[in-house]
Design an enzyme around this catalytic site. Structure first.
Site, mmCIF file in Angstrom:
data_model
loop_
_atom_site.group_PDB
_atom_site.id
_atom_site.type_symbol
_atom_site.label_atom_id
_atom_site.label_comp_id
_atom_site.label_asym_id
_atom_site.label_seq_id
_atom_site.Cartn_x
_atom_site.Cartn_y
_atom_site.Cartn_z
ATOM 1 C CG HIS A 66 -0.805 -8.648 -0.566
ATOM 2 N ND1 HIS A 66 -0.599 -8.795 -1.914
ATOM 3 C CD2 HIS A 66 -0.423 -7.384 -0.252
ATOM 4 C CE1 HIS A 66 -0.109 -7.668 -2.411
ATOM 5 N NE2 HIS A 66 0.005 -6.795 -1.428
ATOM 6 C CG HIS A 108 -1.918 -2.455 -6.049
ATOM 7 N ND1 HIS A 108 -1.144 -2.313 -7.187
ATOM 8 C CD2 HIS A 108 -1.054 -2.517 -5.009
ATOM 9 C CE1 HIS A 108 0.134 -2.305 -6.849
ATOM 10 N NE2 HIS A 108 0.216 -2.428 -5.538
HETATM 11 O O1 G3P Z 1 1.454 -4.906 2.315
HETATM 12 C C1 G3P Z 1 2.594 -4.794 1.542
HETATM 13 C C2 G3P Z 1 2.352 -4.650 0.077
HETATM 14 O O2 G3P Z 1 0.987 -4.478 -0.186
HETATM 15 C C3 G3P Z 1 3.103 -3.557 -0.526
HETATM 16 O O3 G3P Z 1 3.139 -3.641 -1.929
HETATM 17 O O4 G3P Z 1 2.464 -2.969 -4.160
HETATM 18 O O5 G3P Z 1 1.314 -4.857 -3.064
HETATM 19 O O6 G3P Z 1 0.896 -2.533 -2.302
HETATM 20 P P1 G3P Z 1 1.885 -3.496 -2.892
HETATM 21 CA CA CA Z 2 -0.692 -2.922 -0.592
#
Ligand code: G3P
Ligand code: CA
Length: 321
Positions: A66, A108
């Site tokens: 992630h 992000h």
């Molecule tokens: O891949 C799932 C996740 O990235 C969604 O939440 O806020 O980390 O983009 P966020």
């Molecule tokens: Ca994400």
């Protein structure tokens, strides 16, 4: 090494190649669909077999890094995907936004404050929103020191730079359109860039790329523009609403705290936009106990900041044990 029907193995190992070949033969013998076949679009949502596909249970969940391996390197930087690669993970996730001058960048938050030194470099530019800065301005920022001084000098990559590194690393990408409502037309812009960089050919759209978003409208647009590309909706729709999503997406990717085994099974019972059982990749799971719990629920993938922790917890090829 994880092997999964319809989604190739996670790692790029050399030593495990023979095992992979054996497993591919085994999956074929069990009737698993070949990974490269793009099925015709379903005219309407269709029910899958009651089990949701027997081959799914043969491999462990796919593990996604992630924002890269973001427990160990600054999120969404080239360093974070290199770190994922060094740990043996080829699926990485990122977040894509657009700058003031129309350049796609990987970050992000909608502001630059948490993950860069923007307040020091541009003290008078508050609230420091990504969309208020040019790509050249963002390229000046240090996106590594906030995480650890050892990463001083890491940059917010453009999507072009990021894709080139993912390609060089021979990795795969779960690309998130972050708040696409704020950037009209970003779906086509991203697809045009991916196409230019060779990421929309058959091998890529069937094995190396998934596009996801919290915006159903955005995913519907991506599907309309490129029906061959796999997509995922981020969220946890009610079971009764799932068939509507199955018309334009292949996966539902929920927060792990919102799901149950019954909900996962309900998703699996549907055929997605490419005529295959819909899948579930859940986030953000960074500890072993939760990883084992969601695996028991039957999820297909786990999105994590600490992919090594999750891999160790769910183990490779658990279902064969
Ligand atoms: O891949 C799932 C996740 O990235 C969604 O939440 O806020 O980390 O983009 P966020
Ligand atoms: Ca994400």
């Amino acid at each position: 090494m994880h092997v999964r029907p319809g989604r190739p193995d996670r790692a790029r190992p050399s030593g495990a190649a023979a095992t992979a070949a054996f497993l591919c033969l085994a999956l074929t013998a069990l009737g698993a669909a070949p990974a490269t076949a793009v099925q015709p679009l379903s005219p309407s949502p269709t029910l899958a077999s009651p089990s949701g596909g027997s081959a799914r249970s043969l491999g462990g969940p796919v593990v996604y890094a992630h924002r890269g391996a973001s427990a160990y390197a600054p999120e969404n930087t080239l360093e974070s995907i290199d770190r994922a690669m060094a740990l043996g993970f080829d699926w990485v996730e990122n977040d894509v936004q657009r700058t003031r001058d129309g350049v796609l960048v990987v970050i992000h938050d909608d502001t630059l404050t948490r993950t860069t030194d923007v307040k020091r470099v541009f003290p008078d530019r508050g609230p420091w929103r990504v969309k208020d800065f040019t790509a050249a301005e963002i390229a000046r920022l240090d996106a590594g020191s906030w995480f650890d001084k050892r990463f001083a000098g890491a940059r917010v990559p453009t999507l072009r730079e990021y894709m080139e590194r993912v390609g060089r690393n021979r990795q795969r990408l779960l690309l998130e359109l972050k708040e696409p409502e704020a950037s009209p037309g970003i779906e086509r812009q991203i697809l045009d860039l991916l196409d230019e960089l060779g990421w929309l050919d058959e091998p890529h759209v069937t094995r190396r790329l998934v596009v996801q978003s919290f915006s159903a409208d955005s995913i519907r647009t991506v599907h309309a523009l490129r029906p061959d590309l796999r997509t995922a909706f981020l969220g946890t729709p009610n079971v009764a609403d799932l068939p509507r999503y199955a018309a334009f997406t292949d996966q539902i990717n929920p927060q792990h705290t919102t799901i149950s085994a019954g909900w996962v099974a309900a998703v699996h019972r549907l055929l997605g936009a490419h005529g295959k059982p819909m899948e579930v990749d859940t986030w953000i799971v960074d500890d072993a106990a939760t990883a084992r719990k969601v695996k028991e629920m039957g999820v297909d993938g786990i999105i994590t900041n600490a992919p090594d922790v999750v891999r160790h917890a769910v183990g490779p090829l658990q279902a064969f044990g």
